[in-house]
Motif scaffolding. Structure first.
Motif, short mmCIF file in Angstrom:
data_model
loop_
_atom_site.label_atom_id
_atom_site.label_comp_id
_atom_site.label_asym_id
_atom_site.label_seq_id
_atom_site.Cartn_x
_atom_site.Cartn_y
_atom_site.Cartn_z
N ASP A 1 15.35 -1.29 2.41
CA ASP A 1 15.84 -2.30 2.74
C ASP A 1 14.03 -2.43 3.36
O ASP A 1 13.78 -1.26 3.79
CB ASP A 1 15.87 -3.39 3.99
CG ASP A 1 16.50 -2.43 5.41
OD1 ASP A 1 15.71 -1.93 5.30
OD2 ASP A 1 17.06 -3.57 6.31
N ALA A 2 13.46 -3.69 3.55
CA ALA A 2 11.85 -3.92 4.47
C ALA A 2 12.12 -4.89 5.71
O ALA A 2 12.33 -5.80 5.00
CB ALA A 2 11.00 -4.01 3.67
N VAL A 3 11.76 -3.94 6.51
CA VAL A 3 11.96 -3.94 7.80
C VAL A 3 11.23 -4.91 9.03
O VAL A 3 10.30 -3.58 8.31
CB VAL A 3 12.94 -4.26 8.81
CG1 VAL A 3 13.57 -5.30 10.07
CG2 VAL A 3 14.52 -4.55 8.02
N PRO B 1 6.23 6.06 -8.77
CA PRO B 1 6.31 6.93 -9.74
C PRO B 1 8.11 6.93 -9.16
O PRO B 1 9.28 7.36 -10.06
CB PRO B 1 6.13 7.87 -10.47
CG PRO B 1 4.30 7.64 -10.12
CD PRO B 1 4.22 6.96 -8.17
N LEU B 2 8.01 7.37 -8.00
CA LEU B 2 9.78 7.49 -7.41
C LEU B 2 10.05 6.32 -7.24
O LEU B 2 12.00 6.20 -8.07
CB LEU B 2 9.57 8.73 -5.99
CG LEU B 2 8.76 9.97 -5.92
CD1 LEU B 2 8.30 9.97 -4.64
CD2 LEU B 2 9.85 10.38 -6.48
N LEU B 3 9.84 5.42 -7.69
CA LEU B 3 10.86 4.50 -7.29
C LEU B 3 10.98 3.92 -8.74
O LEU B 3 11.72 3.64 -8.81
CB LEU B 3 9.79 2.99 -6.77
CG LEU B 3 9.44 3.33 -4.72
CD1 LEU B 3 8.14 2.31 -4.12
CD2 LEU B 3 10.56 3.01 -3.92
N GLU B 4 9.76 3.55 -9.59
CA GLU B 4 9.72 3.55 -10.83
C GLU B 4 10.95 4.07 -12.16
O GLU B 4 11.08 3.21 -12.50
CB GLU B 4 8.23 3.08 -11.26
CG GLU B 4 8.44 2.00 -11.04
CD GLU B 4 6.43 2.26 -11.64
OE1 GLU B 4 6.06 3.16 -12.64
OE2 GLU B 4 6.11 1.00 -12.03
N ALA B 5 10.63 5.36 -11.32
CA ALA B 5 12.30 6.52 -12.32
C ALA B 5 13.68 6.40 -11.07
O ALA B 5 14.63 6.71 -12.02
CB ALA B 5 11.71 8.07 -11.90
N GLY B 6 13.56 5.56 -10.33
CA GLY B 6 14.92 5.36 -9.47
C GLY B 6 15.16 6.59 -8.98
O GLY B 6 16.21 6.12 -8.52
N THR C 1 0.83 -0.99 -0.13
CA THR C 1 -0.25 -0.06 0.18
C THR C 1 1.05 1.42 0.34
O THR C 1 0.62 2.16 -0.64
CB THR C 1 -1.05 0.10 1.50
OG1 THR C 1 -1.68 -1.67 1.41
CG2 THR C 1 -1.38 0.82 0.68
N TYR C 2 2.59 1.11 0.94
CA TYR C 2 2.19 2.68 0.97
C TYR C 2 3.58 2.54 -1.13
O TYR C 2 3.99 3.67 -1.45
CB TYR C 2 4.10 2.04 1.41
CG TYR C 2 3.10 2.27 3.73
CD1 TYR C 2 3.90 3.52 3.90
CD2 TYR C 2 2.06 1.49 3.56
CE1 TYR C 2 2.96 4.02 4.85
CE2 TYR C 2 2.14 1.77 5.41
CZ TYR C 2 2.18 3.16 5.67
OH TYR C 2 2.02 2.86 7.47
N ARG C 3 4.26 1.03 -0.89
CA ARG C 3 4.59 1.41 -2.49
C ARG C 3 3.97 2.03 -3.88
O ARG C 3 4.16 2.87 -3.96
CB ARG C 3 5.15 0.13 -2.52
CG ARG C 3 6.62 -0.55 -2.06
CD ARG C 3 6.93 -1.71 -3.17
NE ARG C 3 8.34 -1.90 -2.19
CZ ARG C 3 8.05 -3.53 -1.38
NH1 ARG C 3 6.83 -4.42 -1.45
NH2 ARG C 3 9.21 -3.85 -1.32
N ALA C 4 2.51 1.20 -3.73
CA ALA C 4 1.92 2.52 -4.27
C ALA C 4 1.49 4.06 -4.73
O ALA C 4 1.36 4.71 -5.61
CB ALA C 4 0.46 1.56 -4.48
#
Length: 155
Positions: free
Chosen positions: A153-155, A142-147, A135-138
């Protein structure tokens, strides 16, 4: 001179955070940033007395009556501007690193606009997760996909 630590003494369970009777009040408190989570490790779940610190740094001394059992989502404190809710397990975190200053500004704007609870570790934004990571990633896809932002990490 030593700083005096103030301990909030919490006796008993008020109710559950998902009870309809508390929904309006908890929504008001959440809207004003007053929700604190008390993460209870498995070793303390069955205890009637324990002392832990909330995710916002409040030192809490919790005591329960013999006939009370702590449950995930137990409402331990409720005031006009503040609530403390018990959560079982450890706080899950998501670490994000912006690649440059422009990306840092975008990430910071998004985190603030989305009212994410965060802390900083050097150049990494640590998001304290209150729900599923996807949910957070979604929300910042755009910021994640654009690099522009990299997941540490995800803990």
């Amino acid at each position: 001179m030593r700083e005096k630590i103030v301990t909030l003494r919490l006796h008993g369970i008020i109710g559950r955070s998902d009870d309809a009777a508390y929904a309006g009040r908890l929504h008001h408190v959440e809207h004003h940033g007053g929700i604190e989570l008390l993460f209870v490790p498995p070793s303390d779940v069955g205890r009637k007395r324990f002392r832990l610190t909330t995710d916002r740094g409040t030192d809490c001394a919790v005591s329960l009556d013999r006939d009370e059992d702590l449950v995930d989502g137990a409402l331990l404190f409720l005031a006009h501007d503040r609530a403390i809710i018990a959560r079982f397990g450890e706080q899950e975190c998501w670490r994000l690193k912006p690649v440059d200053q422009a990306a840092a500004l975008k990430l910071g704007w998004n985190a603030g606009n989305l009212h994410w609870r965060v802390r900083f570790e050097d150049n990494v934004l640590v998001v304290l997760l209150d729900g599923p990571l996807d949910t957070y990633r979604a929300r910042i896809k755009p910021l994640l996909e654009a690099g522009e932002v990299v997941e540490s990490d995800a803990v």
